[in-house]
Scaffold this active site. Structure first.
Site, PDB file in Angstrom:
ATOM      1  N   HIS A 497      -4.943   1.470   4.887  1.00 48.39           N
ATOM      2  CA  HIS A 497      -4.126   0.279   4.777  1.00 48.39           C
ATOM      3  C   HIS A 497      -4.799  -1.043   5.004  1.00 48.39           C
ATOM      4  O   HIS A 497      -5.010  -1.921   4.342  1.00 48.39           O
ATOM      5  CB  HIS A 497      -2.972   0.450   5.658  1.00 48.39           C
ATOM      6  CG  HIS A 497      -2.106  -0.919   5.804  1.00 48.39           C
ATOM      7  ND1 HIS A 497      -0.820  -0.634   5.177  1.00 48.39           N
ATOM      8  CD2 HIS A 497      -2.268  -1.913   6.301  1.00 48.39           C
ATOM      9  CE1 HIS A 497      -0.231  -2.017   5.144  1.00 48.39           C
ATOM     10  NE2 HIS A 497      -1.228  -2.787   6.065  1.00 48.39           N
ATOM     11  N   GLU A 498      -5.630  -1.050   6.105  1.00 53.47           N
ATOM     12  CA  GLU A 498      -6.350  -2.368   6.685  1.00 53.47           C
ATOM     13  C   GLU A 498      -7.416  -2.419   5.707  1.00 53.47           C
ATOM     14  O   GLU A 498      -7.859  -3.651   5.369  1.00 53.47           O
ATOM     15  CB  GLU A 498      -6.654  -2.215   8.142  1.00 53.47           C
ATOM     16  CG  GLU A 498      -5.784  -2.080   9.044  1.00 53.47           C
ATOM     17  CD  GLU A 498      -4.441  -3.262   9.014  1.00 53.47           C
ATOM     18  OE1 GLU A 498      -5.214  -4.194   8.669  1.00 53.47           O
ATOM     19  OE2 GLU A 498      -3.433  -2.869   9.339  1.00 53.47           O
ATOM     20  N   HIS A 501      -6.432  -4.520   3.100  1.00 55.99           N
ATOM     21  CA  HIS A 501      -6.402  -6.037   3.069  1.00 55.99           C
ATOM     22  C   HIS A 501      -7.909  -6.485   2.938  1.00 55.99           C
ATOM     23  O   HIS A 501      -8.078  -7.563   2.354  1.00 55.99           O
ATOM     24  CB  HIS A 501      -6.099  -6.240   4.737  1.00 55.99           C
ATOM     25  CG  HIS A 501      -4.502  -6.312   4.934  1.00 55.99           C
ATOM     26  ND1 HIS A 501      -3.569  -6.778   4.295  1.00 55.99           N
ATOM     27  CD2 HIS A 501      -3.894  -5.648   5.853  1.00 55.99           C
ATOM     28  CE1 HIS A 501      -2.145  -6.777   4.448  1.00 55.99           C
ATOM     29  NE2 HIS A 501      -2.598  -5.917   5.369  1.00 55.99           N
ATOM     30  N   HIS A 504      -8.683  -7.138  -0.337  1.00 52.07           N
ATOM     31  CA  HIS A 504      -8.203  -8.340  -0.941  1.00 52.07           C
ATOM     32  C   HIS A 504      -8.860  -9.611  -0.627  1.00 52.07           C
ATOM     33  O   HIS A 504      -9.213 -10.687  -1.144  1.00 52.07           O
ATOM     34  CB  HIS A 504      -6.830  -8.539  -0.180  1.00 52.07           C
ATOM     35  CG  HIS A 504      -5.687  -9.351  -0.992  1.00 52.07           C
ATOM     36  ND1 HIS A 504      -4.341  -9.478  -0.633  1.00 52.07           N
ATOM     37  CD2 HIS A 504      -5.920 -10.180  -2.028  1.00 52.07           C
ATOM     38  CE1 HIS A 504      -3.480 -10.067  -1.497  1.00 52.07           C
ATOM     39  NE2 HIS A 504      -4.644 -10.470  -2.408  1.00 52.07           N
TER      40      HIS A 504
END
Length: 709
Positions: A497-498, A501, A504
């Site tokens: 998940h991290e 980021h 992104h």
């Protein structure tokens, strides 16, 4: 300030965004590392040179120099142009960006008493500095004059959207208030800044006070010998020689609950966790919560909104409280019904074992694993030997990114870090050119904020010529020396998940720093990171990293099949605990100032009961007094964003599956249409550009087991 405020994205949490570029002037002595831009690759921060005594003078000079730059822009006698006003603002304040960014990174990841004290001192001063810019009438008049003739300026699409955002940012910051009301607003902002810092420090401070301390190894029965040894070492380090200490993480649920066999010990741990911030004493947050809620409500009214939630949502993709309330209310009945079915299954297991007690919150994780074992013939602990941290990171997370986007990673040891366990990697793009630097700070520490988050140490910008340096921060318990780091499934998913980021931020390809990376609406920012979770169990990816840490043997197919087959297991619990927290967030922030309660815990209980989520075995993921996302972070009235983003995520996962899954073609499309765009266009239009249509909610409902099917 008109640039987005400094934010941290959590899993938790929003991204710290600052560029390590030269200021307009540097009045600091050369011995201060903030006086000039870092000369390290990609302007990587000089952590080995930064000392606590450098921050105060750098903040003072940073605020002074930015104020001077802004006043020059505002008082320019030449007519306003996009270049001499908006672009000039984007170039301003770089010294302050440098020091703010480093202070935020260290305050979250490597804090100490001096940093905490300075944080409290600086919070109102920084708020006043931002207000001085946002409420500068001459500056706003220049921006508004450009906005009113925006169609005649011949701006490209990104520049036009930047002007629109500046105009809206200033209005939302109070630019149209009269002088007396601007003074009120400044007072609100200054006090709120201090209270939010206090809330955060109380949560972090009580993490130690709320730790579970036991006298014997027997009380920790169920934990591995290595984990018990680590608890002994933790106790010894804290002056409790001969005892055992389990740290409490930021969520209500604690990982040890799943394995501790002694019910009384589990109950103690649950009570310690849920009581944080509400037991009186130096870390009590009840008064802080009430004051923050009141000030936010009064500030919203001053700005023309019925409540803080309405103010906050006006700048999000959901747009209004009615939309959010409808989303949350529509999920309550099926989620709680599922949770009650799961509870009944757990109670059956308890009764079969002649437990003679009613299921409580501190029993759920322990006995739900027994239900899982019975139903799917495995328990979660069977996975951990296959989830060794380095393998997961390099052969799982990095491998998936390589397959999708063609990027590669090379570890380097020459750049400074603020903790020896941190790792640093060069990120090479598919064309062989350097793309970014990735920092992995993965282990828990007593002086580290709880949870998981990503932040940009340096944000990408073509205007400033900066390239991304992105960090991921987790709180994985560090094993005893010589022992492997074996992840739980939740920790595995958080790592993926991290890194979503991080992608992104690393793929950001924008001109203006205002739009870099994750500078998107808060209820959209979790979407790309949630999508990246899908690759954790993708067969090709799993086969590449899931190998037994001792034998090197791949995870057996039958175990993988059981993992995939049980993906909806416990979804009633997971959805309900998230819904409860999202509803608490909205209930607090949909109050007007006249209806702020006087008792935090009573209000919380009534709100949960009224919403239909007061199911005792499933407490909120965060209770009000340790709900850092909303009372000290940037998610106030925005915690619903995880569910809102998951609607987009589930629909996107369907798109990947429909188009062949893990492939460069799919990855390149996702990168080109979405990950690289930052905040340069309307978020929902960005999604439509990627997907070809709006998202539907059916994939989310099916994923969470909330459909008849």
């Amino acid at each position: 300030m008109t640039r987005p405020p400094l934010m941290i994205i959590a899993a938790s949490l929003a991204v710290t965004s600052f560029a390590w570029t030269a200021p307009a002037r540097a009045a600091l002595p050369g011995s201060n590392p903030f006086a000039k831009a870092s000369t390290l690759p990609f302007n990587y921060p000089v952590f080995d040179k930064i000392r606590i005594e450098h921050f105060a003078p750098a903040f003072a000079e940073g605020m002074r120099s930015e104020a001077a730059e802004v006043n020059t822009i505002a008082n320019n006698r030449k007519p306003a142009t996009f270049e001499n006003t908006v672009v000039a603002m984007e170039r301003s304040g770089k010294l302050l960006d440098r020091v703010s960014g480093a202070f935020s990174i260290l305050g979250a990841g490597n804090s100490n008493d001096a940093i905490k004290a300075l944080e409290l001192t600086l919070a109102p001063k920084r708020a006043a500095h931002r207000d001085a810019i946002s409420l500068n009438q001459k500056l706003f008049e220049r921006i508004e004059s450009l906005y009113l003739r925006r169609d005649k300026l011949g701006l490209d699409a990104e520049s036009a959207f930047l002007l629109e955002r500046y105009h809206k940012d200033f209005i939302r910051a109070g630019a149209r208030l009269n002088g007396a009301d601007k003074s009120k607003l400044k007072a609100y902002n200054a006090e709120l800044a201090g209270l939010q810092a206090t809330f955060s420090q109380n949560v972090q401070g009580e993490a130690k006070a709320a730790a579970l301390v036991v006298d014997s190894r027997a009380e920790l029965d169920g934990m591995t010998e290595a984990a018990i040894d680590a608890a002994a070492a933790n106790a010894s380090k804290n002056g409790l020689e001969g005892k055992f200490m389990l740290a409490v993480t930021n969520t209500t649920g604690q990982a040890a609950m799943a394995v501790l066999t002694k019910r009384a010990v589990r109950q103690r741990l649950q009570e310690l966790s849920m009581g944080r911030g509400s037991r009186g004493g130096k870390f009590d947050n009840t008064g802080v919560v009430l004051r923050i809620a009141r000030l936010r409500a009064e500030r919203a009214a001053l700005l023309g909104y019925p409540n803080h939630a309405a103010y906050s949502l006006d700048d999000q993709t959901a747009k209004d409280t009615g939309t959010v309330n409808t989303l949350l209310a529509g999920l309550v009945k099926p989620a709680v019904a599922n949770a009650r079915k799961e509870a009944a299954d757990i109670q059956t297991v308890i009764d079969a074992g002649h437990g003679g007690f009613q299921l409580a919150a501190h029993d759920w994780a322990f006995y739900s694993d027994k239900v899982r074992a019975e139903r799917f013939q495995f328990d979660q602990s069977a996975l951990r030997p296959y989830f060794e941290l380095n393998n997961v990171l390099t052969k799982g997370v990095f491998y998936a990114a390589g397959q999708l986007y063609g990027i590669t990673f090379k570890e380097r040891k020459d750049l400074p870090v603020y903790d020896p366990d941190m790792r640093v990697f060069d990120v090479i793009d598919a064309d062989g050119k350097p793309l970014a630097i990735f920092v992995a700070d993965l282990y828990a520490r007593p002086n580290k904020r709880g949870g998981a988050w990503a932040n940009a140490y340096v944000a990408q910008s073509r205007l400033l010529g900066t390239h991304p340096v992105i960090g991921n921060h987790l709180n994985i318990p560090k094993p005893a020396a010589g022992e492997p780091t074996l992840l739980t499934y939740d920790e595995l998913r958080t790592l993926f998940h991290e890194f979503g980021h991080a992608l992104h931020g690393m793929f950001s390809d924008v001109t203006y720093p205002r739009f870099a990376g994750t500078a998107v609406p808060r209820d959209y920012v979790e979407f790309p990171s949630q999508v990246n979770e899908m690759w954790s169990l993708w067969p090709d990816v799993l086969a590449n990293y899931a190998r037994h840490y001792k034998t090197g043997e791949p995870m057996p197919k039958e175990l993988l099949d059981k993992v995939i087959g049980s993906k909806q297991f416990n979804e009633g619990y997971r959805t309900t605990e998230n819904l409860a927290s999202s509803i608490l967030d909205q209930r607090w922030h949909q109050l007007d100032a006249a209806h702020i309660p006087t008792d935090v815990l009573a209000f919380e209980a009534a709100a949960l009961k009224d919403a239909g989520v007061d199911f005792a075995p499933v407490p909120p993921r965060y209770r009000s007094t340790y709900f850092s996302h909303v009372f000290s972070g940037s998610y106030s009235a925005g915690y619903y964003g995880y569910l809102w983003s998951e609607k987009l995520d589930a629909d996107t996962v369907d798109w990947f599956k429909e188009n062949g899954g893990l492939s460069r073609k799919n990855g390149d499309h996702f990168r080109k249409t979405l990950l690289s765009k930052g905040g340069t266009i309307d978020a929902m239009q960005m999604y439509r550009n990627f997907r070809g249509r709006d998202a539907t909610i059916e994939p989310l409902l099916e994923r969470r087991g909330l459909t008849a099917k």
